[in-house]
Motif scaffolding. Structure first.
Motif, short mmCIF file in Angstrom:
data_model
loop_
_atom_site.label_atom_id
_atom_site.label_comp_id
_atom_site.label_asym_id
_atom_site.label_seq_id
_atom_site.Cartn_x
_atom_site.Cartn_y
_atom_site.Cartn_z
N ALA A 104 0.83 -1.21 0.00
CA ALA A 104 0.00 0.00 0.00
C ALA A 104 0.87 1.26 0.00
N VAL A 105 1.96 1.26 0.78
CA VAL A 105 2.84 2.42 0.80
C VAL A 105 3.54 2.58 -0.54
N GLN A 106 4.02 1.50 -1.10
CA GLN A 106 4.73 1.57 -2.38
C GLN A 106 3.82 2.06 -3.49
N ARG A 107 2.54 1.64 -3.47
CA ARG A 107 1.59 2.04 -4.52
C ARG A 107 0.79 3.28 -4.14
N LYS A 108 0.99 3.76 -2.90
CA LYS A 108 0.24 4.91 -2.38
C LYS A 108 -1.26 4.67 -2.48
N ASP A 109 -1.64 3.48 -2.01
CA ASP A 109 -3.04 3.04 -2.08
C ASP A 109 -3.64 3.09 -0.68
N VAL A 110 -4.31 4.19 -0.37
CA VAL A 110 -4.87 4.36 0.97
C VAL A 110 -5.99 3.36 1.25
N PHE A 132 -0.31 6.88 7.13
CA PHE A 132 -0.18 6.53 5.71
C PHE A 132 0.27 7.74 4.89
N GLU A 133 -0.37 8.89 5.12
CA GLU A 133 0.00 10.09 4.38
C GLU A 133 1.46 10.46 4.64
N ASN A 134 1.89 10.33 5.90
CA ASN A 134 3.29 10.67 6.23
C ASN A 134 4.26 9.70 5.57
N LEU A 135 3.93 8.42 5.61
CA LEU A 135 4.80 7.42 4.99
C LEU A 135 4.98 7.68 3.50
N SER A 228 1.81 13.03 14.73
CA SER A 228 0.34 13.09 14.81
C SER A 228 -0.26 14.01 13.77
N GLY A 229 0.55 14.90 13.20
CA GLY A 229 0.06 15.80 12.16
C GLY A 229 0.78 15.59 10.86
N ALA A 230 0.38 16.37 9.85
CA ALA A 230 0.99 16.25 8.53
C ALA A 230 2.45 16.70 8.57
N ILE A 231 3.26 16.07 7.74
CA ILE A 231 4.68 16.42 7.66
C ILE A 231 5.00 16.97 6.28
N THR A 232 6.15 17.62 6.21
CA THR A 232 6.69 18.04 4.93
C THR A 232 8.13 17.54 4.88
N VAL A 233 8.57 17.14 3.71
CA VAL A 233 9.92 16.60 3.54
C VAL A 233 10.69 17.50 2.59
N SER A 236 18.29 18.12 0.36
CA SER A 236 19.39 18.68 -0.40
C SER A 236 20.22 17.50 -0.89
N GLN A 237 21.42 17.76 -1.31
CA GLN A 237 22.25 16.70 -1.87
C GLN A 237 22.53 15.59 -0.86
N ARG A 238 22.73 15.97 0.42
CA ARG A 238 23.14 14.98 1.42
C ARG A 238 22.22 14.90 2.63
N VAL A 239 21.12 15.64 2.61
CA VAL A 239 20.25 15.71 3.79
C VAL A 239 18.80 15.54 3.38
N VAL A 240 18.08 14.72 4.14
CA VAL A 240 16.63 14.67 4.06
C VAL A 240 16.10 15.12 5.42
N ALA A 241 15.29 16.16 5.43
CA ALA A 241 14.76 16.70 6.69
C ALA A 241 13.24 16.59 6.68
N VAL A 242 12.71 16.12 7.80
CA VAL A 242 11.26 15.97 7.97
C VAL A 242 10.80 17.00 9.00
N LEU A 243 9.89 17.88 8.59
CA LEU A 243 9.35 18.90 9.47
C LEU A 243 7.84 18.83 9.47
N SER A 244 7.22 19.49 10.43
CA SER A 244 5.77 19.62 10.40
C SER A 244 5.38 20.46 9.19
#
Length: 472
Positions: A104-110, A132-135, A228-233, A236-244
């Motif tokens: 489901a995550v790979q296909r984005k099938d809620v 699911f949305e965050n994943l 518990s809430g929505a995230i944004t990702v 950059s070239q060497r960093v992945v940051a997850v924020l609200s």
């Protein structure tokens, strides 16, 4: 907290104590807003429990022949059970549910994701939708959910109150390994834990909740998708940051600081690690303080932690291989001054860089002192600032691991010890000294093998160096 005034760069802060378990380490700055967690209430008991238990256990044993007998964890008074778990593993149906979650995550099938969730609890259903949305926002190169073999009685302790009654004893806590790899960050799959509660509903095993309680495996409920809430990702070239989601405007600034921090670390540690990191900095108290289950009073004192992860969940495996180190920020740290945030990023990234060679015998003063050495490597410091940072701290012997975090100024003395080694013996020798604790467990043996002096002589050199720095 007053920070000593620097010449050209900040001098070491009088860092507050933080917590480092065998699975977590990292520095910290004050953050005042985390109240203690409240434990859930103990559920009431009913005289129907013995009858329901006998009937339902018999039914489940008939339905799932070969899956094992039910094991009870008895709590409270009398013989009224509060939790049940399976011995010998969950039914094969549970494995199919876990496989469908990955698909489901790979296909984005809620729809496929929610199809295995019990719809009776509206709050849990909403949490599952958010998870699911965050994943699906995270850049997974691969992801899978695998059931782990763990003692049923041990898992039963994590069953949240109330679920036994809701499912009339047809409920079990299943230990699950979430094996995943972040695209562009991880060179190896990373294993994180999930305690999944399954309930038997109308002839099907459905996901009914998440395990909880004390002594959770490291990282349970502390992953970026657990927010518990929505995230944004942002990346950059060497960093992945997850924020609200509401903090997306801070993303680019954080990435710029993170890339600078990686350059600082790479100048000291150019190889031996991936050189890329995943940062979690969401405005969700649970994500950060899940790593402080036994020390909630210290959550407010820590700016960030570096969490090493392995090829298997460390608490469930024998000698798993190191995979990577994740950085988890206290969300309040994002409002810190730019120089302070830069320092903390560099400090934590140093932990990540040294993660592959950090082990149970590496002294805390070496782990934290080296991270401070890298973070302050390009600075110049005056004697007044160092005197202020050290105060009346007695510099006699290297701090003991058990007491290291009880004295915030040990960060400063550890930094000065590492800087002394680098200046007297050379930066390469400092790295070799750090790495020596992979093979030897005592400062005496490592110091003699790498530096050619025993512990007593090294401590005397450190004391002389500190006194020199205090005088200027």
């Amino acid at each position: 907290m007053t920070i000593p005034q620097p010449i050209a760069a900040p001098v070491p802060q009088q860092r507050p104590p933080d917590e480092r378990t065998p699975s977590v380490y990292g520095g910290g700055v004050p953050s005042p807003w985390y109240p203690a967690l409240q434990l859930p209430p103990t559920p009431g008991r009913s005289i129907l429990w013995p009858l329901l238990t006998a009937l339902l256990v018999a039914a489940m044993l008939v339905t799932f022949a070969g899956c094992g007998a039910a094991a009870w964890m008895l709590r409270g008074h009398g013989n009224a059970p509060d939790a049940v778990a399976w011995v010998g593993g969950a039914p094969a149906a549970v494995d199919k549910v876990l496989a469908r979650r990955a698909e489901a995550v790979q296909r984005k099938d809620v729809g496929e994701w929610m199809g295995d969730v019990d719809p009776s609890d509206a709050v849990f259903v909403q949490r599952q939708r958010q998870e699911f949305e965050n994943l699906t926002k995270l850049p997974f190169a691969e992801i899978g959910f695998e059931r782990a073999e763990q003692p049923a009685g041990k898992m039963a302790a994590f069953l949240p109150p109330g679920l036994f009654e809701r499912y009339h004893a047809a409920v079990t806590v299943v230990p699950v390994v979430v094996r995943h790899r972040i695209e562009g960050v991880d060179s190896k799959p990373v294993a994180t834990p999930w305690l999944a509660v399954f309930g038997f509903v109308k002839g099907r095993w459905l996901i009914a909740g998440d395990g909880g309680g004390k002594e959770l495996p490291t990282g349970e409920a502390g992953q970026p998708w657990d927010a518990s809430g929505a995230i944004t990702v942002v990346r950059s070239q060497r960093v992945v940051a997850v924020l609200s989601a509401g903090a997306a405007d801070k993303g680019q600034g954080l990435l710029d600081l993170a890339e600078t921090a990686l350059q600082q670390v790479a100048a000291v540690r150019p190889g031996g690690w991936d050189g890329k990191v995943l940062i979690t900095a969401v405005a969700d108290r649970q994500i950060f303080d899940t790593y402080f289950a036994e020390s909630q009073d210290r959550v407010a004192q820590v700016a960030a932690i570096a969490v090493p992860y392995y090829s298997a969940v460390a608490e469930w495996a024998n000698r798993p291989a190191y995979a990577t180190t994740r950085i988890v920020f206290n969300p309040s740290e994002l409002t810190a001054e730019r120089a302070e945030l830069q320092h903390d990023l560099t400090h934590e990234f140093t932990h990540a860089a040294m993660g592959p060679v950090t082990g149970p015998y590496t002294p805390r003063w070496v782990v934290e002192g080296f991270a401070e050495y890298v973070a302050y490597r390009d600075g110049r410091f005056n004697a007044a600032g160092i005197r202020q940072a050290l105060g009346d701290l007695a510099v006699t012997t290297f701090p003991d691991d058990k007491q290291f975090y009880e004295e915030s100024r040990n960060y400063v003395s550890g930094w000065l010890a590492c800087r002394m080694i680098a200046e007297k013996y050379g930066p390469d020798k400092l790295i070799a000294f750090y790495e020596g604790f992979q093979r030897m467990s005592e400062v005496e043996s490592v110091s003699r093998a790498v530096l050619g002096v025993g512990r007593a002589q090294l401590e005397q050199q450190w004391r002389d160096y500190v006194e020199q720095q205090r005088r200027g």
